[in-house]
Scaffold this active site. Structure first.
Site, PDB file in Angstrom:
ATOM      1  N   SER A 194       0.867  -1.194   0.000  1.00 32.07           N
ATOM      2  CA  SER A 194       0.000   0.000   0.000  1.00 32.07           C
ATOM      3  C   SER A 194       0.895   1.232   0.000  1.00 32.07           C
ATOM      4  CB  SER A 194      -0.859   0.001   1.264  1.00 32.07           C
ATOM      5  OG  SER A 194      -1.470   1.267   1.426  1.00 32.07           O
ATOM      6  N   TYR A 225      -0.962  -0.572  10.424  1.00 28.60           N
ATOM      7  CA  TYR A 225      -1.206  -0.985   9.031  1.00 28.60           C
ATOM      8  C   TYR A 225      -0.068  -0.515   8.129  1.00 28.60           C
ATOM      9  CZ  TYR A 225      -3.519  -1.147   4.450  1.00 28.60           C
ATOM     10  OH  TYR A 225      -3.827  -1.383   3.124  1.00 28.60           O
TER      11      TYR A 225
HETATM   12  N1  LIG Z   1      -8.909  -0.735  -1.216  1.00 30.85           N
HETATM   13  C1  LIG Z   1      -7.891   0.091  -1.054  1.00 30.85           C
HETATM   14  O1  LIG Z   1      -8.052   1.328  -1.154  1.00 30.85           O
HETATM   15  C2  LIG Z   1      -6.489  -0.451  -0.795  1.00 30.85           C
HETATM   16  C3  LIG Z   1      -5.415   0.451  -0.879  1.00 30.85           C
HETATM   17  C4  LIG Z   1      -4.133  -0.012  -0.660  1.00 30.85           C
HETATM   18  C5  LIG Z   1      -3.914  -1.340  -0.358  1.00 30.85           C
HETATM   19  N2  LIG Z   1      -4.965  -2.190  -0.253  1.00 30.85           N
HETATM   20  C6  LIG Z   1      -4.667  -3.593   0.063  1.00 30.85           C
HETATM   21  O2  LIG Z   1      -5.306  -4.422  -0.874  1.00 30.85           O
HETATM   22  C7  LIG Z   1      -5.554  -5.699  -0.291  1.00 30.85           C
HETATM   23  C8  LIG Z   1      -6.995  -6.088  -0.517  1.00 30.85           C
HETATM   24  O3  LIG Z   1      -7.807  -5.136   0.117  1.00 30.85           O
HETATM   25  P1  LIG Z   1      -9.295  -4.762  -0.377  1.00 30.85           P
HETATM   26  O4  LIG Z   1      -9.372  -3.297  -0.388  1.00 30.85           O
HETATM   27  O5  LIG Z   1      -9.630  -5.565  -1.558  1.00 30.85           O
HETATM   28  O6  LIG Z   1     -10.112  -5.209   0.925  1.00 30.85           O
HETATM   29  P2  LIG Z   1     -11.212  -6.351   1.169  1.00 30.85           P
HETATM   30  O7  LIG Z   1     -11.635  -6.201   2.594  1.00 30.85           O
HETATM   31  O8  LIG Z   1     -12.248  -6.294   0.118  1.00 30.85           O
HETATM   32  O9  LIG Z   1     -10.363  -7.677   0.984  1.00 30.85           O
HETATM   33  C9  LIG Z   1      -9.567  -8.214   1.998  1.00 30.85           C
HETATM   34  C10 LIG Z   1      -9.877  -9.695   2.081  1.00 30.85           C
HETATM   35  O10 LIG Z   1      -8.931 -10.303   2.978  1.00 30.85           O
HETATM   36  C11 LIG Z   1      -9.638 -11.266   3.726  1.00 30.85           C
HETATM   37  N3  LIG Z   1      -8.921 -11.548   4.974  1.00 30.85           N
HETATM   38  C12 LIG Z   1      -8.844 -10.764   6.076  1.00 30.85           C
HETATM   39  N4  LIG Z   1      -8.120 -11.392   7.022  1.00 30.85           N
HETATM   40  C13 LIG Z   1      -7.732 -12.587   6.503  1.00 30.85           C
HETATM   41  C14 LIG Z   1      -6.958 -13.678   6.990  1.00 30.85           C
HETATM   42  N5  LIG Z   1      -6.462 -13.662   8.229  1.00 30.85           N
HETATM   43  N6  LIG Z   1      -6.752 -14.737   6.176  1.00 30.85           N
HETATM   44  C15 LIG Z   1      -7.284 -14.769   4.929  1.00 30.85           C
HETATM   45  N7  LIG Z   1      -8.030 -13.780   4.410  1.00 30.85           N
HETATM   46  C16 LIG Z   1      -8.242 -12.694   5.194  1.00 30.85           C
HETATM   47  C17 LIG Z   1     -11.005 -10.656   3.967  1.00 30.85           C
HETATM   48  O11 LIG Z   1     -11.976 -11.659   4.302  1.00 30.85           O
HETATM   49  C18 LIG Z   1     -11.279  -9.991   2.634  1.00 30.85           C
HETATM   50  O12 LIG Z   1     -11.979 -10.856   1.749  1.00 30.85           O
HETATM   51  C19 LIG Z   1      -5.144  -5.575   1.171  1.00 30.85           C
HETATM   52  O13 LIG Z   1      -3.832  -6.087   1.321  1.00 30.85           O
HETATM   53  C20 LIG Z   1      -5.156  -4.085   1.411  1.00 30.85           C
HETATM   54  O14 LIG Z   1      -4.290  -3.717   2.447  1.00 30.85           O
HETATM   55  C21 LIG Z   1      -6.250  -1.776  -0.466  1.00 30.85           C
END
Ligand SMILES: NC(=O)c1ccc[n+]([C@@H]2O[C@H](COP(=O)([O-])OP(=O)(O)OC[C@H]3O[C@@H](n4cnc5c(N)ncnc54)[C@H](O)[C@@H]3O)[C@@H](O)[C@H]2O)c1
Length: 277
Positions: A154, A167
């Site tokens: 991120s 985070y």
């Molecule tokens: N959406 C954003 O703006 C954004 C920005 C930067 C980085 N990210 C990163 O992208 C990735 C995906 O995030 P997203 O936005 O799609 O969120 P999201 O909440 O839609 O997806 C995260 C998924 O991880 C799963 N999860 C949580 N804990 C877990 C565990 N212990 N074991 C297995 N699965 C687990 C959740 O059930 C969920 O389905 C993450 O690493 C997040 O940090 C997201």
């Protein structure tokens, strides 16, 4: 063992891929994209029903996928997940380690460092850092030479902020992990890179962000549009494909220009644009 066929003719035809955090958001988009490009995909998530739904959607679109329930912070579950996937589809070619703990009672309580509960720090590190390490630890031995790994980091791991220190620090750790994995297994042709997204408009982000916060985010960007999950999926698919065969050890920022400039420059550009209209 005969490998089940993925979709023929795609850039990733017949490759075996494991995506974590694949029940929703970015992980679900990547799982769908890798399958559309011909990969056989393990859709892994703590949320079993969500993972099943994504795997079913891939299969109904003509792809090959299975759902795997896994808490990435638990070594026994990671080991069992990799075994289950390789028993079904054969040795791995691709890992997208994408799961992160974004729960309200962990990420939501990750505010000022001075008030931070130690269990919030520990759970964040257990899922985001230990989970990525365990995934690498158990997939590399199950991987064919020439495999490719992508971690979701991120921009919070690259720049500071006034909240979410646990985070952000966990995502900084992935920048280090990428370099170590790339260095340790490069001689086997295994590549490892990270994607560092800025705001990605997942369903959860759309629901959680009030209009004034979205406007603030828009003012920070150089481009008029934020990233969608499919933008991250497209970069992940490129990074695990042979087209990226010389790219390894890198953290690639995907943020519509949010971190490419000093903040005052974007503010001035937006003000000029308003005056020109
Ligand atoms: N959406 C954003 O703006 C954004 C920005 C930067 C980085 N990210 C990163 O992208 C990735 C995906 O995030 P997203 O936005 O799609 O969120 P999201 O909440 O839609 O997806 C995260 C998924 O991880 C799963 N999860 C949580 N804990 C877990 C565990 N212990 N074991 C297995 N699965 C687990 C959740 O059930 C969920 O389905 C993450 O690493 C997040 O940090 C997201």
């Amino acid at each position: 063992m005969r490998r089940p066929a993925g979709r023929p003719g795609g850039r990733l035809a017949g490759r075996v891929a494991l995506v974590t955090g694949a029940a929703s958001g970015i992980g679900a988009a990547t799982a769908r994209r890798l399958a559309a490009e011909g990969a056989l995909v393990g859709v892994a998530d703590l949320w079993a029903a969500g993972a099943r739904r994504v795997a079913e959607r891939i299969r109904s679109a003509g792809g090959t996928a299975c759902a795997l329930r896994c808490d990435v912070s638990q070594e026994a579950e990671v080991k069992a997940t990799v075994s289950e996937l390789t028993a079904s589809f054969g040795p791995l070619d691709v890992l997208h380690s994408n799961a992160a703990c974004l729960d309200r009672d962990v990420y939501g309580r990750d505010r000022d460092l001075l008030d931070l509960a130690v269990e919030v720090w520990d759970r964040t590190m257990a899922v985001n850092v230990r989970g990525a390490m365990l995934m690498v630890k158990h997939t590399v031995p199950a991987m064919r030479d020439g495999g490719a790994i992508v971690l979701t980091s991120s921009v919070s791991g690259l720049v500071g902020a006034t909240d979410h220190a646990a985070y952000g620090t966990s995502k900084s750790a992935l920048t280090g992990l990428v370099r170590y994995v790339a260095t340790m297994y490069g001689s086997r042709g295994i590549r490892c890179n990270a994607i560092a997204p800025g705001l990605v408009m997942t369903d959860a982000a759309r629901e959680a962000m009030p209009p004034e916060r979205l406007a603030e985010k828009a003012a920070e960007r150089l481009l008029p549009w934020p990233a969608e999950p499919d933008d991250v999926a497209a970069l992940a698919a490129f990074l695990v494909s042979d087209e990226a065969r010389c790219v390894t050890g890198q953290t690639i920022v995907l943020d519509s220009g949010t971190t490419a400039h000093r903040p005052e420059h974007a503010i001035r550009a937006w003000e000029r644009a308003k005056l020109d209209r």
